[in-house]
Structure formats: C-alpha cells, structure tokens
Design a protein around this motif. Structure first.
Motif, PDB file in Angstrom:
ATOM      1  N   LEU A  11      20.310 -11.211 -10.556  1.00 65.11           N
ATOM      2  CA  LEU A  11      21.255 -11.961  -9.733  1.00 65.11           C
ATOM      3  C   LEU A  11      22.563 -11.200  -9.565  1.00 65.11           C
ATOM      4  N   LEU A  12      22.992 -10.479 -10.590  1.00 59.29           N
ATOM      5  CA  LEU A  12      24.221  -9.707 -10.487  1.00 59.29           C
ATOM      6  C   LEU A  12      24.067  -8.561  -9.493  1.00 59.29           C
ATOM      7  N   LEU A  13      22.850  -8.055  -9.310  1.00 58.64           N
ATOM      8  CA  LEU A  13      22.620  -6.975  -8.362  1.00 58.64           C
ATOM      9  C   LEU A  13      22.594  -7.472  -6.925  1.00 58.64           C
ATOM     10  N   LEU A  14      22.277  -8.731  -6.711  1.00 62.09           N
ATOM     11  CA  LEU A  14      22.112  -9.274  -5.368  1.00 62.09           C
ATOM     12  C   LEU A  14      23.338  -9.116  -4.481  1.00 62.09           C
ATOM     13  N   PRO A  15      24.550  -9.466  -4.912  1.00 61.06           N
ATOM     14  CA  PRO A  15      25.699  -9.343  -4.011  1.00 61.06           C
ATOM     15  C   PRO A  15      25.918  -7.919  -3.499  1.00 61.06           C
ATOM     16  N   ARG A  16      25.678  -6.916  -4.317  1.00 62.43           N
ATOM     17  CA  ARG A  16      25.856  -5.536  -3.861  1.00 62.43           C
ATOM     18  C   ARG A  16      24.890  -5.228  -2.726  1.00 62.43           C
ATOM     19  N   VAL A  17      23.653  -5.680  -2.863  1.00 63.06           N
ATOM     20  CA  VAL A  17      22.669  -5.462  -1.807  1.00 63.06           C
ATOM     21  C   VAL A  17      23.146  -6.121  -0.528  1.00 63.06           C
ATOM     22  N   LEU A  18      23.651  -7.344  -0.616  1.00 64.61           N
ATOM     23  CA  LEU A  18      24.136  -8.046   0.569  1.00 64.61           C
ATOM     24  C   LEU A  18      25.310  -7.315   1.194  1.00 64.61           C
ATOM     25  N   LEU A  19      26.240  -6.855   0.365  1.00 66.49           N
ATOM     26  CA  LEU A  19      27.401  -6.142   0.899  1.00 66.49           C
ATOM     27  C   LEU A  19      26.986  -4.832   1.553  1.00 66.49           C
ATOM     28  N   SER A  34      32.173  -7.401 -14.529  1.00 69.37           N
ATOM     29  CA  SER A  34      30.733  -7.169 -14.539  1.00 69.37           C
ATOM     30  C   SER A  34      30.382  -5.979 -15.419  1.00 69.37           C
ATOM     31  N   ASP A  35      29.476  -6.204 -16.361  1.00 68.29           N
ATOM     32  CA  ASP A  35      29.012  -5.124 -17.224  1.00 68.29           C
ATOM     33  C   ASP A  35      27.753  -4.478 -16.674  1.00 68.29           C
ATOM     34  N   SER A  36      27.203  -5.015 -15.599  1.00 65.99           N
ATOM     35  CA  SER A  36      25.928  -4.513 -15.096  1.00 65.99           C
ATOM     36  C   SER A  36      26.097  -3.284 -14.224  1.00 65.99           C
ATOM     37  N   GLY A  37      27.335  -2.951 -13.822  1.00 69.57           N
ATOM     38  CA  GLY A  37      27.547  -1.812 -12.952  1.00 69.57           C
ATOM     39  C   GLY A  37      27.117  -2.087 -11.525  1.00 69.57           C
ATOM     40  N   SER A  38      27.025  -3.348 -11.140  1.00 72.38           N
ATOM     41  CA  SER A  38      26.521  -3.705  -9.808  1.00 72.38           C
ATOM     42  C   SER A  38      27.527  -3.423  -8.704  1.00 72.38           C
ATOM     43  N   GLY A  39      28.817  -3.328  -9.022  1.00 70.62           N
ATOM     44  CA  GLY A  39      29.828  -3.111  -8.010  1.00 70.62           C
ATOM     45  C   GLY A  39      30.250  -4.381  -7.297  1.00 70.62           C
ATOM     46  N   TYR A  40      29.784  -5.508  -7.734  1.00 69.84           N
ATOM     47  CA  TYR A  40      30.130  -6.787  -7.114  1.00 69.84           C
ATOM     48  C   TYR A  40      31.607  -7.101  -7.332  1.00 69.84           C
ATOM     49  N   VAL A  41      32.296  -7.502  -6.269  1.00 64.67           N
ATOM     50  CA  VAL A  41      33.699  -7.902  -6.337  1.00 64.67           C
ATOM     51  C   VAL A  41      33.745  -9.417  -6.145  1.00 64.67           C
ATOM     52  N   PRO A  42      34.180 -10.182  -7.155  1.00 60.68           N
ATOM     53  CA  PRO A  42      34.203 -11.641  -7.016  1.00 60.68           C
ATOM     54  C   PRO A  42      34.977 -12.077  -5.775  1.00 60.68           C
ATOM     55  N   GLY A  43      34.408 -13.019  -5.038  1.00 65.38           N
ATOM     56  CA  GLY A  43      35.043 -13.543  -3.846  1.00 65.38           C
ATOM     57  C   GLY A  43      34.760 -12.743  -2.583  1.00 65.38           C
ATOM     58  N   SER A  44      33.999 -11.667  -2.681  1.00 68.50           N
ATOM     59  CA  SER A  44      33.766 -10.809  -1.520  1.00 68.50           C
ATOM     60  C   SER A  44      32.548 -11.221  -0.700  1.00 68.50           C
ATOM     61  N   VAL A  45      31.748 -12.146  -1.235  1.00 62.98           N
ATOM     62  CA  VAL A  45      30.531 -12.571  -0.549  1.00 62.98           C
ATOM     63  C   VAL A  45      30.582 -14.078  -0.324  1.00 62.98           C
ATOM     64  N   LYS A 101      24.280 -15.254   4.944  1.00 59.79           N
ATOM     65  CA  LYS A 101      24.906 -14.511   3.852  1.00 59.79           C
ATOM     66  C   LYS A 101      25.746 -13.394   4.457  1.00 59.79           C
ATOM     67  N   THR A 102      27.023 -13.382   4.103  1.00 62.61           N
ATOM     68  CA  THR A 102      27.951 -12.449   4.738  1.00 62.61           C
ATOM     69  C   THR A 102      29.058 -12.042   3.793  1.00 62.61           C
ATOM     70  N   GLN A 103      29.875 -11.102   4.231  1.00 62.03           N
ATOM     71  CA  GLN A 103      31.084 -10.748   3.498  1.00 62.03           C
ATOM     72  C   GLN A 103      32.140 -11.807   3.805  1.00 62.03           C
ATOM     73  N   SER A 104      32.924 -12.168   2.821  1.00 61.67           N
ATOM     74  CA  SER A 104      33.967 -13.180   3.020  1.00 61.67           C
ATOM     75  C   SER A 104      34.929 -12.772   4.133  1.00 61.67           C
ATOM     76  N   SER A 105      35.192 -11.499   4.250  1.00 62.64           N
ATOM     77  CA  SER A 105      36.117 -11.020   5.284  1.00 62.64           C
ATOM     78  C   SER A 105      35.571 -11.226   6.701  1.00 62.64           C
ATOM     79  N   LEU A 106      34.262 -11.432   6.837  1.00 64.57           N
ATOM     80  CA  LEU A 106      33.644 -11.627   8.152  1.00 64.57           C
ATOM     81  C   LEU A 106      33.512 -13.095   8.547  1.00 64.57           C
ATOM     82  N   VAL A 107      33.854 -14.016   7.649  1.00 65.64           N
ATOM     83  CA  VAL A 107      33.671 -15.445   7.931  1.00 65.64           C
ATOM     84  C   VAL A 107      34.422 -15.889   9.201  1.00 65.64           C
TER      85      VAL A 107
END
Length: 133
Positions: A11-19, A34-45, A101-107
């Motif tokens: 699940l932690l990897l999912l937002p990076r794929v979407l972005l 995030s300790d998983s190294g996924s690169g997910y930025v909270p609030g960006s998706v 599913k989108t980037q928050s900046s695109l809403v």
C-alpha cells in the motif's frame, strides 16, 4: 512489486505508482515519515468520486480525464444506487461511480474539466475535502 511483501508495504508503494503515472515522472521529495523508500509525499495524492448517469458517459469522461493527464487512473463501479435530495424531493437513481485517482495539485483542473463535460446540472465531485454535493 514482489507478491510476498506485507500488505502495508504494498500500500505504501501505491501512491508513488499513481504519481508516476499522472505526472510522467516520480515525485521529487521522499516522505520523511516513510521507511519504505516509496517516495510518497503525504497530501500529494487525492481521490475524486463522481457519479454518472450510465456507463457510456462514465467511460467517455474517464478516458478524457486520463488522456488529458488529469488523473492516473479511473475505476468505474457500475450499478450503484444513489439516494439524494434534489429540488426539495428525495430521489433515487441507478448510476455509475467513477473513482478518479490524481495528484492533489490537479484537483482544481480536474474539477473544472469534469464540470465542463458532465451532463448533470450539478456534477458531484467529492475528494479529500468536505463537499457540499
């Protein structure tokens, strides 16, 4: 993605794929939480929920949203029942739900586009903020 990863790791990897899909490039700043190294930025998706009168309309809007790169993915959920108040009466309709599913900046751009092509007088567009549908 390895199938044996624990569910939380997947699940932690999912937002990076979407972005990556939505922007064409991976996010630039990793999440410090995030300790998983996924690169997910909270609030960006974000996820937007939009109902359509039928599958044909939903597919047309979904395809256009993805082609315009306003969303990474749109899931269509057919045959939902919506109960709502409209012009002082309680209404019930069968509809198709689009989960966008989108980037928050695109809403804002996504919302403007959907409202411009949607057949409803008031297109529902709920995302991660309180709405007044």
């Amino acid at each position: 993605m390895p199938a044996l990863l624990p569910v939380a790791s997947r699940l932690l990897l999912l937002p990076r794929v979407l972005l990556t899909m939505a922007s064409g490039s991976p996010p630039t700043q990793p999440s410090p939480a995030s300790d998983s190294g996924s690169g997910y930025v909270p609030g960006s998706v974000s996820a937007a929920f939009v109902t359509c009168p039928n599958e044909k309309v939903a597919k047309e809007i979904a395809r256009a949203v993805v082609e315009k790169r306003l969303a990474a993915c749109v899931n269509l959920i057919p045959q939902i029942t919506s109960i709502y108040e409209w012009k002082g009466k309680i209404e019930e309709d069968s509809e198709v739900l689009m989960m966008i599913k989108t980037q928050s900046s695109l809403v804002p751009a996504l919302t403007d586009f959907v409202r411009s092509v949607h057949p409803y007088e008031v297109a529902e567009s709920c995302h991660d903020e309180p709405c007044s549908c």
